[in-house]
Write a protein that holds these residues in place. Structure first.
Motif, PDB file in Angstrom:
ATOM      1  N   GLY A 114       0.963  -1.180   0.126  1.00 29.18           N
ATOM      2  CA  GLY A 114       0.151   0.045  -0.107  1.00 29.18           C
ATOM      3  C   GLY A 114       0.821   1.171   0.087  1.00 29.18           C
ATOM      4  N   ASP A 115       0.557   2.129  -0.941  1.00 29.50           N
ATOM      5  CA  ASP A 115       1.464   3.506  -1.017  1.00 29.50           C
ATOM      6  C   ASP A 115       1.488   4.247   0.161  1.00 29.50           C
ATOM      7  OD1 ASP A 115       1.779   2.519  -3.613  1.00 29.50           O
ATOM      8  OD2 ASP A 115       0.283   4.007  -4.443  1.00 29.50           O
ATOM      9  N   LYS A 116       2.542   4.640   0.442  1.00 29.46           N
ATOM     10  CA  LYS A 116       2.784   5.744   1.798  1.00 29.46           C
ATOM     11  C   LYS A 116       1.943   7.038   1.609  1.00 29.46           C
ATOM     12  CE  LYS A 116       6.836   8.395   0.081  1.00 29.46           C
ATOM     13  NZ  LYS A 116       6.637   7.639  -1.490  1.00 29.46           N
ATOM     14  N   GLU A 117       1.529   7.539   0.408  1.00 29.11           N
ATOM     15  CA  GLU A 117       0.674   8.612   0.225  1.00 29.11           C
ATOM     16  C   GLU A 117      -0.897   8.433   0.564  1.00 29.11           C
ATOM     17  OE1 GLU A 117       4.229   9.010  -2.297  1.00 29.11           O
ATOM     18  OE2 GLU A 117       2.676   7.382  -2.068  1.00 29.11           O
ATOM     19  N   ASN A 118      -1.120   7.090   0.786  1.00 29.56           N
ATOM     20  CA  ASN A 118      -2.485   6.884   1.327  1.00 29.56           C
ATOM     21  C   ASN A 118      -2.791   7.355   2.890  1.00 29.56           C
ATOM     22  OD1 ASN A 118      -3.378   5.608  -1.230  1.00 29.56           O
ATOM     23  ND2 ASN A 118      -2.736   3.666  -0.414  1.00 29.56           N
ATOM     24  N   LEU A 119      -1.681   7.684   3.324  1.00 29.82           N
ATOM     25  CA  LEU A 119      -1.673   7.841   4.902  1.00 29.82           C
ATOM     26  C   LEU A 119      -2.635   9.162   5.092  1.00 29.82           C
ATOM     27  CD1 LEU A 119       1.754   6.844   6.280  1.00 29.82           C
ATOM     28  CD2 LEU A 119      -0.480   5.908   7.149  1.00 29.82           C
ATOM     29  N   LEU A 120      -2.269  10.291   4.188  1.00 32.82           N
ATOM     30  CA  LEU A 120      -2.699  11.427   4.121  1.00 32.82           C
ATOM     31  C   LEU A 120      -4.034  11.746   3.443  1.00 32.82           C
ATOM     32  CD1 LEU A 120       0.683  13.684   4.515  1.00 32.82           C
ATOM     33  CD2 LEU A 120      -0.691  12.255   6.282  1.00 32.82           C
ATOM     34  N   ASN A 121      -4.498  10.748   2.935  1.00 35.86           N
ATOM     35  CA  ASN A 121      -5.709  11.198   2.101  1.00 35.86           C
ATOM     36  C   ASN A 121      -6.832  11.628   3.036  1.00 35.86           C
ATOM     37  OD1 ASN A 121      -4.877  10.078  -0.203  1.00 35.86           O
ATOM     38  ND2 ASN A 121      -5.642   8.114  -0.270  1.00 35.86           N
ATOM     39  N   PRO A 122      -7.544  12.702   2.624  1.00 32.96           N
ATOM     40  CA  PRO A 122      -8.300  13.616   3.356  1.00 32.96           C
ATOM     41  C   PRO A 122      -9.669  12.648   3.576  1.00 32.96           C
ATOM     42  CG  PRO A 122      -8.402  14.298   1.075  1.00 32.96           C
ATOM     43  CD  PRO A 122      -7.457  13.392   0.999  1.00 32.96           C
ATOM     44  N   GLY A 123     -10.061  11.815   2.996  1.00 35.03           N
ATOM     45  CA  GLY A 123     -11.350  11.154   3.164  1.00 35.03           C
ATOM     46  C   GLY A 123     -11.089   9.935   4.239  1.00 35.03           C
ATOM     47  N   PRO A 124     -12.074   9.124   4.749  1.00 35.32           N
ATOM     48  CA  PRO A 124     -12.084   8.169   5.468  1.00 35.32           C
ATOM     49  C   PRO A 124     -11.406   6.603   4.545  1.00 35.32           C
ATOM     50  CG  PRO A 124     -14.404   8.340   4.914  1.00 35.32           C
ATOM     51  CD  PRO A 124     -13.646   9.402   4.347  1.00 35.32           C
ATOM     52  N   VAL A 125     -11.042   5.688   5.352  1.00 37.01           N
ATOM     53  CA  VAL A 125     -10.585   4.665   4.346  1.00 37.01           C
ATOM     54  C   VAL A 125     -11.715   3.981   3.593  1.00 37.01           C
ATOM     55  CG1 VAL A 125      -9.607   2.236   4.841  1.00 37.01           C
ATOM     56  CG2 VAL A 125      -8.844   4.172   6.266  1.00 37.01           C
ATOM     57  N   ASN A 126     -11.486   3.655   2.610  1.00 39.71           N
ATOM     58  CA  ASN A 126     -12.561   3.055   1.603  1.00 39.71           C
ATOM     59  C   ASN A 126     -12.023   1.721   1.114  1.00 39.71           C
ATOM     60  OD1 ASN A 126     -14.720   2.725   0.088  1.00 39.71           O
ATOM     61  ND2 ASN A 126     -14.063   3.968  -1.494  1.00 39.71           N
ATOM     62  N   PHE A 127     -11.809   0.751   1.671  1.00 33.98           N
ATOM     63  CA  PHE A 127     -11.409  -0.518   1.448  1.00 33.98           C
ATOM     64  C   PHE A 127     -12.611  -1.373   0.759  1.00 33.98           C
ATOM     65  CE2 PHE A 127     -10.425  -5.003   2.650  1.00 33.98           C
ATOM     66  CZ  PHE A 127      -9.470  -5.318   1.663  1.00 33.98           C
ATOM     67  N   VAL A 128     -12.291  -1.914  -0.444  1.00 38.85           N
ATOM     68  CA  VAL A 128     -13.141  -2.587  -1.210  1.00 38.85           C
ATOM     69  C   VAL A 128     -12.671  -4.071  -1.089  1.00 38.85           C
ATOM     70  CG1 VAL A 128     -14.462  -3.316  -3.257  1.00 38.85           C
ATOM     71  CG2 VAL A 128     -14.221  -1.028  -2.401  1.00 38.85           C
ATOM     72  N   PRO A 129     -12.955  -5.115  -0.482  1.00 37.71           N
ATOM     73  CA  PRO A 129     -12.337  -6.370  -0.399  1.00 37.71           C
ATOM     74  C   PRO A 129     -12.686  -7.098  -1.700  1.00 37.71           C
ATOM     75  CG  PRO A 129     -13.830  -6.270   1.459  1.00 37.71           C
ATOM     76  CD  PRO A 129     -14.184  -5.117   0.635  1.00 37.71           C
ATOM     77  N   GLY A 130     -11.545  -8.016  -2.141  1.00 37.20           N
ATOM     78  CA  GLY A 130     -11.777  -8.663  -3.336  1.00 37.20           C
ATOM     79  C   GLY A 130     -11.073  -8.241  -4.477  1.00 37.20           C
ATOM     80  N   SER A 131     -10.548  -6.774  -4.457  1.00 36.13           N
ATOM     81  CA  SER A 131      -9.585  -6.547  -5.756  1.00 36.13           C
ATOM     82  C   SER A 131      -8.283  -6.610  -5.556  1.00 36.13           C
ATOM     83  CB  SER A 131      -9.986  -4.921  -5.795  1.00 36.13           C
ATOM     84  OG  SER A 131     -11.649  -4.637  -5.712  1.00 36.13           O
ATOM     85  N   TYR A 132      -7.765  -7.005  -6.835  1.00 42.41           N
ATOM     86  CA  TYR A 132      -6.348  -7.445  -6.591  1.00 42.41           C
ATOM     87  C   TYR A 132      -5.427  -6.943  -7.517  1.00 42.41           C
ATOM     88  CZ  TYR A 132      -7.427 -11.002  -2.979  1.00 42.41           C
ATOM     89  OH  TYR A 132      -7.726 -11.562  -1.970  1.00 42.41           O
ATOM     90  N   ALA A 157      -1.173  -6.675  -9.305  1.00 40.75           N
ATOM     91  CA  ALA A 157       0.183  -7.643  -9.299  1.00 40.75           C
ATOM     92  C   ALA A 157       0.789  -7.487  -7.969  1.00 40.75           C
ATOM     93  CB  ALA A 157       0.934  -7.101 -10.189  1.00 40.75           C
ATOM     94  N   ARG A 158       0.463  -6.614  -7.027  1.00 41.53           N
ATOM     95  CA  ARG A 158       1.084  -6.505  -5.641  1.00 41.53           C
ATOM     96  C   ARG A 158       0.334  -7.278  -4.836  1.00 41.53           C
ATOM     97  NH1 ARG A 158       2.053   0.122  -5.157  1.00 41.53           N
ATOM     98  NH2 ARG A 158       2.865  -0.622  -3.468  1.00 41.53           N
ATOM     99  N   GLY A 159      -0.777  -7.656  -5.043  1.00 45.35           N
ATOM    100  CA  GLY A 159      -1.740  -8.187  -4.000  1.00 45.35           C
ATOM    101  C   GLY A 159      -3.011  -7.599  -3.934  1.00 45.35           C
ATOM    102  N   GLU A 160      -3.825  -7.857  -2.643  1.00 48.12           N
ATOM    103  CA  GLU A 160      -5.052  -7.095  -2.756  1.00 48.12           C
ATOM    104  C   GLU A 160      -4.691  -5.531  -2.612  1.00 48.12           C
ATOM    105  OE1 GLU A 160      -9.126  -8.273  -0.361  1.00 48.12           O
ATOM    106  OE2 GLU A 160      -7.171  -8.445   0.561  1.00 48.12           O
ATOM    107  N   ILE A 161      -5.617  -4.848  -3.268  1.00 52.28           N
ATOM    108  CA  ILE A 161      -5.417  -3.362  -3.279  1.00 52.28           C
ATOM    109  C   ILE A 161      -6.278  -2.967  -1.890  1.00 52.28           C
ATOM    110  CG2 ILE A 161      -6.349  -1.384  -4.396  1.00 52.28           C
ATOM    111  CD1 ILE A 161      -6.566  -2.986  -6.970  1.00 52.28           C
ATOM    112  N   VAL A 162      -5.140  -2.234  -1.349  1.00 53.61           N
ATOM    113  CA  VAL A 162      -5.559  -1.683   0.145  1.00 53.61           C
ATOM    114  C   VAL A 162      -5.871  -0.098  -0.135  1.00 53.61           C
ATOM    115  CG1 VAL A 162      -4.847  -3.390   1.268  1.00 53.61           C
ATOM    116  CG2 VAL A 162      -3.252  -1.553   0.956  1.00 53.61           C
ATOM    117  N   ASP A 163      -6.215   0.568   0.964  1.00 58.30           N
ATOM    118  CA  ASP A 163      -6.495   1.911   0.956  1.00 58.30           C
ATOM    119  C   ASP A 163      -5.797   2.247   2.291  1.00 58.30           C
ATOM    120  OD1 ASP A 163      -7.152   4.517   0.701  1.00 58.30           O
ATOM    121  OD2 ASP A 163      -9.216   4.407   1.372  1.00 58.30           O
ATOM    122  N   GLY A 164      -4.481   2.198   2.057  1.00 56.19           N
ATOM    123  CA  GLY A 164      -3.706   2.660   3.270  1.00 56.19           C
ATOM    124  C   GLY A 164      -2.114   2.377   3.071  1.00 56.19           C
TER     125      GLY A 164
END
Length: 394
Positions: A26-44, A46-53
């Motif tokens: 998960g990219d370090k830039e996600n730490l400062l995103n102004p909105g709340p965490v918006n994680f959608v399970p099941g999306s992948y 090449a790096r693995g599951e796509i996380v919001d963080g």
């Protein structure tokens, strides 16, 4: 209504993640995103599951992971939220937080040698929730370092505190003294039915109607209003009233008043801008010396905008120059809260001997808001130090 703190690290104020030890999942830039965490399970990907963080790889060697953040608005930190929302089995075990104050725009290598102070000792982190840590340190910081052990994911990092602007920024012309970047604060408002009035003094431009201040439809004769505490006591030269994106619900007109609440005493409101018609979806600039307003030479600490009869505004800028008392207040707040290492940087960079700089740091804190009294107290200070505190040649 309004808290005196804000997220000093917010990307909306210009905060950024300078560097991180690892960001495999998960990219370090996600730490400062102004909105709340918006994680959608099941999306992948090449790096693995796509996380919001920010998420690091599984550590197989001894050590910790870390991320360094440059605050968008330097200030005194009061509380930190390490938000692990959506990280339920891959959150870190614990964290440690340090901060430093440093001049200029240092890169990762320079920050390694900064004078880091621990502001949150090693503390456990709970999964999938906000983890709040109170900070009891009166120092003005510019950077924060989050260390997680041993690895894992953090959704958001919020650094709540009070802005302490650099007084040198006010010595080269008028500024938007209502801006959150400078320390302006929305004190109160009549209505926040659709969106908060705190949007009005954000330093960025609104990207949609949802990023402005919108009230419910008025059914009486009273206007909606908002009160903003300025960054300092100041002379006001003009205001910018922006109705961007408000096409069919912009306020029809506005007026602006100012008051001097020095010492907490509320004085009467004086007119700055009479009732003036607005256009929808338009950025309006009103220079007060062109409006016939009577009070433009008076110093004010607060402004009140009345919006007739209701409606929406995206941004409000208050262009002004601190008066002598206001500039002294800015100088004292900054001087008294600087880390000793940064104050030394400032003074030696202006030609003050290192031994004198150290002595001046030891003589803090300076108190008072009487310009003449403080000026007399500063008679023994080098010219550079008087310039920093008063904003005028020594």
């Amino acid at each position: 209504m309004t808290t005196t703190t804000r997220d000093l690290a917010s990307r909306l104020l210009g905060g950024t993640v300078v560097a991180a030890s690892d960001e495999a999942f998960g990219d370090k830039e996600n730490l400062l995103n102004p909105g709340p965490v918006n994680f959608v399970p099941g999306s992948y990907s090449a790096r693995g599951e796509i996380v919001d963080g920010w998420e690091t790889r599984r550590r197989r060697r001894a050590g910790d992971d870390w991320a360094v953040v440059r605050l968008g608005a330097p200030g005194v930190i009061r509380c930190i939220d390490v938000d692990t929302t959506s990280f339920t089995g891959n959150q870190p075990v614990d964290c440690r937080i340090e901060a430093c104050g440093i001049e200029g725009y240092p890169g990762p290598e320079e920050l390694e040698d900064a004078d880091w102070q621990e502001i949150v000792a090693v503390s456990p982190l709970s999964p999938d929730q906000s983890n709040h840590f109170t900070v009891d340190n009166p120092t003005r910081f510019t950077h924060v370092r989050l260390t997680i052990r041993p690895d894992g994911g953090v959704g958001r990092l919020r650094i709540h505190g009070e802005t302490v602007p650099d007084p040198r920024d006010f010595d080269y012309g008028a500024q938007d003294l209502a801006s959150q970047m400078c320390g302006g604060l929305v004190v109160d408002s009549s209505d926040e039915f659709y969106s908060t009035a705190e949007s009005l003094n954000r330093p960025d431009l609104a990207r949609s109607m949802g990023e402005g201040w919108e009230t419910r439809r008025s059914r009486d004769q009273s206007p909606d209003w908002v009160v903003i505490r300025l960054a300092s006591r100041a002379h006001i030269h003009g205001v910018v009233v922006d109705t961007a994106h408000f096409r069919y619900n912009a306020s029809a007109s506005v007026s602006v008043h100012g008051a001097d609440w020095t010492g907490g005493d509320a004085s009467a409101w004086s007119p700055l801008l009479p009732i003036t018609k607005l256009q929808p979806d338009t950025r309006h600039t009103f220079w007060l010396n062109q409006t016939g307003a009577e009070a433009i030479q008076s110093s004010v600490t607060h402004i009140r905008l009345d919006a007739f009869p209701d409606g929406g505004l995206s941004r409000l800028r208050v262009i002004g120059t601190p008066d002598a008392r206001g500039r002294l207040s800015l100088g004292l707040s900054w001087w008294n809260s600087l880390p000793q290492s940064q104050l030394g940087q400032v003074l030696t960079g202006m030609g003050v001997a290192e031994s004198v700089a150290h002595e001046l740091a030891e003589r803090r804190s300076l108190l008072g808001d009487d310009v003449n009294a403080v000026s007399a107290e500063l008679d023994s200070y080098p010219v550079a130090a008087r310039r920093l505190l008063l904003g005028i040649p020594g």
